[in-house]
Design a protein around this motif. Sequence first.
Motif, PDB file in Angstrom:
ATOM      1  N   SER A 153       9.829  11.350   4.059  1.00 39.18           N
ATOM      2  CA  SER A 153      11.037  10.548   4.267  1.00 39.18           C
ATOM      3  C   SER A 153      12.180  11.038   3.383  1.00 39.18           C
ATOM      4  CB  SER A 153      10.758   9.068   3.997  1.00 39.18           C
ATOM      5  OG  SER A 153      10.313   8.859   2.673  1.00 39.18           O
ATOM      6  N   GLY A 194      15.656   9.045   6.808  1.00 45.31           N
ATOM      7  CA  GLY A 194      14.546   8.830   5.886  1.00 45.31           C
ATOM      8  C   GLY A 194      13.760   7.575   6.219  1.00 45.31           C
ATOM      9  N   GLY A 254      11.337   7.897   8.909  1.00 45.26           N
ATOM     10  CA  GLY A 254      10.135   8.625   8.535  1.00 45.26           C
ATOM     11  C   GLY A 254       9.102   7.762   7.834  1.00 45.26           C
ATOM     12  N   CYS A 255       9.352   6.466   7.752  1.00 47.82           N
ATOM     13  CA  CYS A 255       8.413   5.538   7.126  1.00 47.82           C
ATOM     14  C   CYS A 255       7.563   4.889   8.216  1.00 47.82           C
ATOM     15  CB  CYS A 255       9.162   4.450   6.356  1.00 47.82           C
ATOM     16  SG  CYS A 255      10.286   5.076   5.088  1.00 47.82           S
ATOM     17  N   ARG A 261      12.045   1.609  -0.209  1.00 50.58           N
ATOM     18  CA  ARG A 261      12.276   3.047  -0.106  1.00 50.58           C
ATOM     19  C   ARG A 261      13.741   3.392   0.148  1.00 50.58           C
ATOM     20  NH1 ARG A 261       8.609   7.102   0.129  1.00 50.58           N
ATOM     21  NH2 ARG A 261       7.577   5.661  -1.308  1.00 50.58           N
ATOM     22  N   LEU A 315      15.782   6.605  -1.286  1.00 45.52           N
ATOM     23  CA  LEU A 315      16.492   7.545  -0.426  1.00 45.52           C
ATOM     24  C   LEU A 315      17.947   7.682  -0.846  1.00 45.52           C
ATOM     25  CD1 LEU A 315      15.040   6.487   3.042  1.00 45.52           C
ATOM     26  CD2 LEU A 315      14.412   8.492   1.687  1.00 45.52           C
TER      27      LEU A 315
END
Length: 264
Positions: free
Chosen positions: A74, A96, A99-100, A226, A230
């Motif tokens: 991510s 990002g 991408g989780c 997250r 990021l």
Amino acid sequence: MLIGKPGAARTAIAAASSDRVRVRGRDLVHDLMGRLTFTEYAFLLATGRAPTDDQRFFLDLSLVALAEHGLTPSAQAARMTYDADPAALQGAIAAGVLGCGTVILGAADLCRKVIEDVLARADALGSLEAAALEVAREHRKERKALPGYGHPLHKPVDPRAERMIALARERGAAGRSVEAALALTKAAAEVWGKPLPMNVSMTIAATLRDVDIPPGLIRAVPILARTAGLIAHCIEEAETPIGFLMASKGEEAIVHAADADGAV
């Protein structure tokens, strides 16, 4: 044309007018700004009520635990996307976040469901240990990974998970969910024939469930956490770009099929 069933035309989260913003029935400026931490505010937004001390503590603990974990997929996606368009920070962060998923970062909700499965079976089987063993055996038989156990990097233990369990015990907040997670740890080792470390996704699900954090917020915690990491990666990328370097190293590391076959 309306698609799907119509819902009630209302929201309870917020409304803005020329002179004020109301959030969950409270005045943003006078009741919330300068009075709540962001963690407390996130809980209020999601639930409509103020968190207890334990809810605030363990929600905050989970956000800190998950915000950063190095150059994960991510983070790499966010950095490379930022390099492609430095003016669109929002696009890099979105890349990002996309991408989780359940394989990386987003397994807390799956862990919650496994805990609830164990707890639901415990009464009928007589103990958490028996229920955990049955759940583990079913996953093994169906060749499914047991959510919340195993980690490619953190072996033999996930230090984040160890810390969360210790804090839950220290604060007297460890309840049936933590007990179910610990029972699953023993069951997984027995069924797989080797120790499988309880990872941070399981302890997040267990500790948050024990302090009555709603399922929807447990599911969202990894994304919220997250996002902060990021943002940090994109700030660093603007100062010290490595996104294109990572892309070039990825290109070098992969054997192209045409080259491997000897084709031109």
